[in-house]
Design an enzyme around this catalytic site. Structure first.
Site, short mmCIF file in Angstrom:
data_model
loop_
_atom_site.label_atom_id
_atom_site.label_comp_id
_atom_site.label_asym_id
_atom_site.label_seq_id
_atom_site.Cartn_x
_atom_site.Cartn_y
_atom_site.Cartn_z
N ASP A 94 0.86 -1.19 0.00
CA ASP A 94 0.00 0.00 0.00
C ASP A 94 0.89 1.23 0.00
O ASP A 94 1.09 1.89 1.01
CB ASP A 94 -0.92 -0.03 1.23
N LYS A 95 1.43 1.55 -1.17
CA LYS A 95 2.41 2.63 -1.27
C LYS A 95 1.85 3.99 -0.87
O LYS A 95 2.55 4.81 -0.29
CB LYS A 95 2.96 2.69 -2.70
N ASN A 132 14.44 3.89 4.43
CA ASN A 132 14.75 2.90 3.40
C ASN A 132 15.96 3.37 2.60
O ASN A 132 15.84 4.25 1.75
CB ASN A 132 13.54 2.69 2.49
N ARG A 188 10.87 -3.69 -10.00
CA ARG A 188 11.72 -2.51 -10.19
C ARG A 188 10.84 -1.28 -10.27
O ARG A 188 10.95 -0.46 -11.18
CB ARG A 188 12.61 -2.67 -11.44
N SER A 214 16.59 -0.01 -1.10
CA SER A 214 15.92 -0.37 -2.34
C SER A 214 16.94 -0.44 -3.46
O SER A 214 17.75 0.48 -3.63
CB SER A 214 14.84 0.65 -2.71
#
Length: 357
Positions: A64-65, A170, A111, A173
């Site tokens: 759920d970005k 983060n 990606r 990534s």
């Protein structure tokens, strides 16, 4: 309802492009009536980060970005939900197709490139759920074209920290060029200092977490752990997706796709890194275990490797939301078999043995 229907709709979803299927799932969750999950068995509760997590099974970032449906996801029985990744300015991410199912490997390659509606939109949605039950955290990153990535993290923290239980930094990534460079000791030290300062300015209730990559040397892990402890990080998330491609992958053609690999093939390396991290930080820094959890056995192994909480995402693509309840029931069965009244007694039991493998 959605967990009951999943076996019926899975063939339809898997007949679609993976990102299209994911977007349809989000719309379905948004359309469902609000649902409060049944109360968890008290033995599953975990008290860390100044919070009481009703159970240790969380949803990892990436599902759920945009923080569109965190309450619907909590309704599936998760003990906590991490939304995001979020960056300051809206950005589209990488061109489609950008996510691929490796079905025979029970894996996913993505990606996405931190596609995000931007911090203002996400902050508004999180502010709107003020007062609702359930623990929600947010994963933050930097814009691809940013001229000051450290400032991006600080800006996201200031906007989002007042509305969440934790903020996950983060730097791991693999889909934003140069982002993993921020795991270097000098960069990381400054980054964490600025994030913690921004959190304190916004109000110190949100915990600061750091998510690390599985593709690091043990010397780098030493430096990351020391920096995190020195800068007041409150937990480490181990780990993000991997750029490695194990020779055992059955989907050889899809394995050539660029991006981060998640799911079952990540379980071994991420669990080993988790154990090695636990041996370095012990009780000084709680760990959240991520990577390849698709069963109660896998979740239990993460806990015994050193995790106080666990997160999953890719397994939902194959197993559906009923997996959450299956894992919780399985953990209770293992606790009962070992005479444990809380998960704390199992945390890190196998770390030394796993680190030697």
């Amino acid at each position: 309802m959605i967990d009951v229907l999943f076996p019926l709709v899975r063939p339809v979803l898997h007949g679609l492009d993976a990102e299209t299927a994911h977007n349809l799932t989000l719309r379905a969750l948004a359309a469902l009536p609000a649902r409060r999950p049944a109360a968890d068995d008290g033995r599953l509760a975990v008290e860390i980060l100044g919070r009481r997590f009703p159970n240790p099974v969380g949803l990892a970032a990436g599902f759920d970005k945009g923080a569109a449906v965190p309450d619907a996801l909590l309704g599936l029985g998760f003990g906590f939900v991490e939304v995001g990744g979020v960056v300051p300015l809206p950005q589209p991410g990488n061109p489609r197709p950008r996510v691929f199912r490796l079905a025979r490997d029970r894996a996913v390659i993505n990606r996405f490139g931190l596609n995000s509606e931007g911090v203002a939109v996400v902050a508004g949605r999180l502010a709107a759920r003020a007062g609702r039950p359930g623990l929600v955290g947010v994963n933050i990153g930097a814009n691809k074209e940013s001229g000051d990535r450290l400032a991006d993290y600080a800006a996201c923290t200031r906007r989002l920290a007042p509305h969440v239980a934790f903020v996950t930094v983060n730097v791991s990534s693999p889909n934003t060029p140069g982002l993993r460079d921020l795991q270097g000791e000098a960069f990381l030290d400054e980054l964490l200092a600025r994030v913690v300062e921004a959190r304190d300015e916004a109000g110190p209730s949100a915990a600061v977490l750091l998510k690390i990559a599985p593709d690091i040397t043990r010397e780098a892990l030493d430096a990351i752990c020391e920096t995190a402890l020195r800068r007041g990080v409150q937990a480490l998330v181990v780990s993000n997706t991997t750029i490695a491609r194990p020779a055992s992958l059955a989907e050889a053609d899809l394995a050539k796709q660029t991006g981060g690999l998640s799911g079952r093939p990540l379980f071994g390396p991420s669990t080993r890194l988790l154990a090695e991290t636990y041996l370095r930080v012990g009780d000084r820094l709680p760990l959240i275990g991520v990577g390849g959890i698709d069963s109660a056995e896998a979740a239990w192994a993460k806990i015994r490797a050193g995790a106080s909480l666990v997160q999953l995402y890719s397994a939902l693509v194959y197993e559906g939301p009923g997996l959450v309840g299956t894992i919780k029931r399985g953990l209770l069965a293992r606790m009962q078999a070992e005479g444990l009244t809380s998960l704390t007694g199992a945390v890190g039991r196998d770390a030394a043995a796993l680190a030697k493998d």
